[in-house]
Motif scaffolding. Structure first.
Motif, mmCIF file in Angstrom:
data_model
loop_
_atom_site.group_PDB
_atom_site.id
_atom_site.type_symbol
_atom_site.label_atom_id
_atom_site.label_comp_id
_atom_site.label_asym_id
_atom_site.label_seq_id
_atom_site.Cartn_x
_atom_site.Cartn_y
_atom_site.Cartn_z
ATOM 1 N N GLU A 179 54.430 34.014 42.319
ATOM 2 C CA GLU A 179 53.578 34.323 41.342
ATOM 3 C C GLU A 179 52.493 34.753 42.138
ATOM 4 O O GLU A 179 51.776 35.943 41.682
ATOM 5 N N ARG A 180 52.379 35.337 43.699
ATOM 6 C CA ARG A 180 51.011 35.360 44.415
ATOM 7 C C ARG A 180 51.845 37.115 44.333
ATOM 8 O O ARG A 180 51.005 37.842 44.180
ATOM 9 N N ALA A 181 52.542 37.302 44.514
ATOM 10 C CA ALA A 181 53.284 38.520 43.886
ATOM 11 C C ALA A 181 53.332 39.398 43.669
ATOM 12 O O ALA A 181 52.639 40.132 43.158
ATOM 13 N N LEU A 182 53.309 38.837 42.373
ATOM 14 C CA LEU A 182 52.099 39.403 40.986
ATOM 15 C C LEU A 182 51.146 39.986 40.951
ATOM 16 O O LEU A 182 51.533 41.645 40.659
ATOM 17 N N ASP A 183 50.027 39.450 41.610
ATOM 18 C CA ASP A 183 48.934 40.178 41.919
ATOM 19 C C ASP A 183 48.617 41.522 43.120
ATOM 20 O O ASP A 183 48.221 41.933 42.262
#
Length: 315
Positions: A179-183
């Motif tokens: 989820e962090r990687a998406l941003d």
């Protein structure tokens, strides 16, 4: 003209898959019956009729996709088109490696079905539901995607899982890290960063328990050298020795599917001019055209596809 046969991976499944083949060809019906018997379940009924959520279960989708690919191969063989004579190489995307190897004679259909059932169950059990995720990063090159995953990890697992085509990289790992990687990916210029609807984080180090399960399963299975070399996911180069194939299949559970490099090798050093995707869907055909626009790519999955291909090859 030099051909390679490729075999699709998870995500190409759809309710109704293989039904037209079963209705048209006794060879296809025989494959589906053999898979059903090997697994002790009516997988063919799930394939033909659904429901979709049951077909999408990893332990069903994986042997189901193999079954459709092998049905196509058996029909082609009955019409005089054989891997040994008409394909210089085989390759498969993730589970598609088992389909490729079965098609090339390394595994029996029954053994391939049981291995993929075990593989699907082991991959699902390796990480509790909700604790792992995958995401597609579109518009980033491989090095940038690796940097995104590394930055997002923060002590969790977050790794590149699939290098599918230029600008299409999939990452896998702990849910929070993905989820962090998406941003982070969007900040680094990704056109899109999308969570994938999967039940487990495939092809990352969280899958180590599944790799161990496959090591045990593969140790008990008879393997022959394939009729054409396999361009392995984790190497992007050809192998034929059964002992090495076994090791690479174990490594593949946690390793990167190097599909861009595999197709680049096939259509470069491998000298392949025609790539033929055998089985359900056309995912690999689309990827092939993105990887090498000069290569001829086609999907062979319907009765009409089969008849046209046989006419072309045996003309």
């Amino acid at each position: 003209m030099k051909r390679a046969f490729t075999f699709p991976g998870q995500g190409s499944q759809a309710v109704g898959m293989g039904k037209d083949l079963a209705e048209a060809f006794p060879e296809a019906r025989a494959v589906f019956a053999e898979v059903d018997e090997a697994l002790g379940q009516k997988l063919s009924t799930i394939m033909f009729e659904g429901p979709d959520d049951l077909l999408r279960l990893t332990e069903n989708a994986q042997p189901a996709l193999m079954a459709v690919s092998l049905a196509v191969i058996r029909v082609l063989e009955a019409r005089g088109v054989r891997i040994a004579d008409h394909a210089a190489f085989v390759a498969g995307h993730s589970l598609g490696e088992y389909s490729a190897l079965c098609a090339a004679g390394t595994f029996s259909v029954a053994d391939a079905a049981r291995l993929l059932k075990t593989r699907g169950q082991a991959m699902q059990k390796a990480v509790p539901v909700g604790h792992g995720a995958m995401a597609a990063l579109l518009g980033l090159d491989l090095d940038t995607a690796r940097a995104v995953a590394a930055e997002a990890a923060e002590g969790d697992v977050c790794e590149v899982a699939n290098d599918n085509a230029p600008g299409q990289v999939v990452i896998s790992g702990a849910t929070a890290a993905v989820e962090r990687a998406l941003d982070i990916a969007k900040a680094r210029g990704a056109k899109r960063a999308l969570p994938l609807p999967v039940s487990a984080p495939f092809h990352c180090s969280l899958m180590q328990p599944a790799a161990e399960a496959m090591a045990a399963a593969l140790a008990d299975v008879a393997m022959q050298a394939p009729a054409a070399p396999l361009v392995a996911n984790v190497l992007a180069s050809p192998i034929s020795d059964p002992a090495e194939i076994r090791l690479r299949l174990i490594e593949q559970v946690t390793g990167v599917v190097r599909w861009t490099e595999s197709v680049a090798w096939l259509t470069g050093p491998g000298g392949v001019t025609h790539l033929h995707e055998l089985g359900a869907g056309k995912v690999l055909t689309g990827l092939a055209k993105r990887i090498n626009a000069d290569a001829t790519a086609s999907a062979i999955g319907t009765p009409a596809d089969i008849e046209a291909f046989v006419a072309e090859v045996l003309a």
